[in-house]
Design a protein around this motif. Sequence first.
Motif, short mmCIF file in Angstrom:
data_model
loop_
_atom_site.label_atom_id
_atom_site.label_comp_id
_atom_site.label_asym_id
_atom_site.label_seq_id
_atom_site.Cartn_x
_atom_site.Cartn_y
_atom_site.Cartn_z
N VAL A 96 0.78 -1.13 0.02
CA VAL A 96 0.07 -0.01 -0.05
C VAL A 96 0.80 1.18 -0.19
N PRO A 97 1.68 1.57 0.87
CA PRO A 97 2.71 2.68 0.94
C PRO A 97 3.57 2.48 -0.38
N ALA A 98 3.84 1.42 -0.94
CA ALA A 98 4.59 1.31 -2.26
C ALA A 98 3.64 1.86 -3.28
N LEU A 99 2.61 1.69 -3.52
CA LEU A 99 1.76 2.08 -4.60
C LEU A 99 1.77 3.82 -4.35
N LEU A 100 1.49 4.37 -3.09
CA LEU A 100 1.31 5.61 -2.77
C LEU A 100 2.67 6.32 -3.18
N ILE A 101 3.82 5.61 -2.85
CA ILE A 101 4.94 6.29 -3.19
C ILE A 101 5.04 6.23 -4.84
N GLY A 102 4.69 5.33 -5.42
CA GLY A 102 4.76 5.17 -6.90
C GLY A 102 3.85 6.52 -7.54
N VAL A 103 2.57 6.48 -7.21
CA VAL A 103 1.76 7.53 -7.71
C VAL A 103 2.21 9.01 -6.99
N VAL A 104 2.59 9.18 -6.16
CA VAL A 104 3.42 10.65 -5.63
C VAL A 104 4.43 10.84 -6.89
N SER A 105 5.60 9.68 -6.76
CA SER A 105 6.58 10.41 -7.41
C SER A 105 6.27 10.46 -9.14
N ALA A 106 5.16 9.68 -9.78
CA ALA A 106 4.96 10.03 -10.97
C ALA A 106 4.30 11.34 -11.08
N LEU A 107 3.60 11.84 -10.20
CA LEU A 107 2.93 13.08 -10.33
C LEU A 107 3.81 14.20 -10.05
N VAL A 108 4.97 14.04 -9.32
CA VAL A 108 5.82 15.16 -8.99
C VAL A 108 6.68 15.17 -10.23
N LEU A 134 9.03 -2.91 -7.48
CA LEU A 134 8.35 -3.42 -8.71
C LEU A 134 7.10 -2.75 -8.35
N VAL A 135 6.34 -2.79 -7.29
CA VAL A 135 5.04 -2.26 -6.94
C VAL A 135 5.30 -0.79 -7.08
N ALA A 136 6.17 -0.06 -6.32
CA ALA A 136 6.32 1.19 -6.67
C ALA A 136 6.55 1.78 -7.98
N ALA A 137 7.45 0.92 -8.82
CA ALA A 137 7.76 1.42 -10.11
C ALA A 137 6.73 0.99 -11.06
N GLY A 138 6.05 -0.02 -11.03
CA GLY A 138 4.67 -0.22 -11.70
C GLY A 138 3.66 1.00 -11.61
N ALA A 139 3.64 1.27 -10.24
CA ALA A 139 2.29 2.37 -10.06
C ALA A 139 3.12 3.63 -10.67
N GLY A 140 4.01 4.02 -10.46
CA GLY A 140 4.79 5.24 -11.27
C GLY A 140 4.65 4.92 -12.76
N ALA A 141 4.83 3.99 -13.38
CA ALA A 141 4.70 4.01 -14.83
C ALA A 141 3.36 3.86 -15.21
N ILE A 142 2.48 3.16 -14.64
CA ILE A 142 0.89 3.48 -14.96
C ILE A 142 0.41 5.02 -14.82
N THR A 143 0.80 5.53 -13.49
CA THR A 143 0.25 6.91 -13.41
C THR A 143 0.81 7.80 -14.85
N MET A 144 2.05 7.54 -14.87
CA MET A 144 2.44 8.48 -16.25
C MET A 144 1.69 8.12 -17.37
N HIS A 145 1.46 6.82 -17.57
CA HIS A 145 0.63 6.44 -18.82
C HIS A 145 -0.77 7.20 -18.80
N LEU A 146 -1.20 6.99 -17.32
CA LEU A 146 -2.76 7.81 -17.36
C LEU A 146 -2.66 9.22 -17.50
N LEU A 147 -1.46 9.80 -17.42
CA LEU A 147 -1.41 11.33 -17.24
C LEU A 147 -0.95 11.61 -19.14
N GLY A 148 -1.03 10.78 -19.60
CA GLY A 148 -0.69 10.95 -21.17
C GLY A 148 0.72 11.15 -21.48
N GLN A 149 1.76 10.74 -20.56
CA GLN A 149 3.08 10.59 -20.70
C GLN A 149 3.73 9.39 -21.31
N GLN A 150 4.68 9.37 -22.23
CA GLN A 150 5.14 8.29 -22.72
C GLN A 150 6.66 8.58 -22.96
#
Length: 431
Positions: A22-34, A198-214
């Motif tokens: 759970v914190p790994a997912l949150l860290i992934g999303v926040v890292s991608a948003l920053v 991998l949980v954190a990295a996956g969350a970061g990568a998916i967040t960037m995809h959802l934000l339209g970044q490739q």
Amino acid sequence: MTLAIPPTDADVTPRRLIMLSVPALLIGVVSALVLWALNSVSEALSSVLYDTIPGALGVDSSGWWIVLVLTVTGLAVGLVLVVAPGHGGPDSATTELAEPPQPLRNLPGLAIVTVLALAGGVSLGPENPIIAINVAMLVAVGARFMPKVPARLTGSLAVAATIGALFDTPVAAALLFTGIVASLKSGGALWDRLFLPLVAAGAGAITMHLLGQQAFGFNVPGYDGPKPPDLVTGAIVACAATVIALAMLAAFPVVYRIMHSLRHPVLIATAGGLLLGLLGLLGGPITMFKGLEQTGDLLANSADYDAAQLAALAGIKIVALLVAASSLFRGGRVFPSVFIGVALGLLASALIPAMPVGLAIGAAVLGVVLVVTRDGWMAIFVAVAIVGDVSVLPVLCVIVLPAWLLVTRAPEFRIAPPASESAVAPPPARG
């Protein structure tokens, strides 16, 4: 605090991995948003600098305007480094991807100079500063709101998440952290130790995809599969690119000493900006900025360049990377090295017409990134990602071997930090 990958094998249980996911997912999303926020601000400012203002003034944004903007960018960066608390943190020339967390007071200045450099067209990527920002911020926030999560784990997950977001896939983080895991002495199953990164990295990568970044998505001619001659030509191109990158590595401390002979940060950064502007005027906008979008432009219009022009583009970008990294600009060296590798790969394809274009590009990117990162897995990953064809992977896994023999005794692609910094900070994790 050295970044590592806790927990140890004795601490790993399915229940604990699930709870920490759970914190790994949150860290992934926040890292991608920053990362997304930093990219968005820099792109908006770049549009103002190179589109809105010259358009309103009726000037050519691809001419002397480049010199003016980059010189002013250097001046602005130098002034921020002087007045900002923490002075923007350590010089990026002395840091790697994974570093211990910086004091929070460094982050505003670091964010400002990073945005200025990205927007102004400095030939550095966002990887080093954005990882530093995310690690410092998330370690501090984790200590406040997630006290049961070890600070070392939070920092490691922030690194993994940001790398996943930067490279558009958790695979990049997995490959990088595999090397870190291999260097640890505490043992434990590899996938238990990679699970949370991998949980954190996956969350970061998916967040960037959802934000339209490739990050990657280039149009490279397909590769028909390995053939015996490909091993020879691929090894030649990879080794040639490696030798060129090693020459760049040898020149790095020389250029760094020359730029730092000016002593004052404002003078160093302003002179660096002026030199980068002149290089941008010589090579055009395609040789500026972090290099990722420019790599796409180069590949899309590769037929417009002959061998001499491709060699010139690679040479100008090499000098621009060295000047930018030596002039107190904050930024990473991986993304510009990708552009250099692609230009050298297209040059190799022009010189060896029988060689498949995808293989030539992959081999050259592999050689350059190998020197810059000193990580074979990362070099192979980036090469495959640029080519976009997994059929080139078997050949790259073979030709990386002679290239690695050239690199294995070479120093890291960074400047040793001053004694005053190394005395107060622990040694960085390899990145």
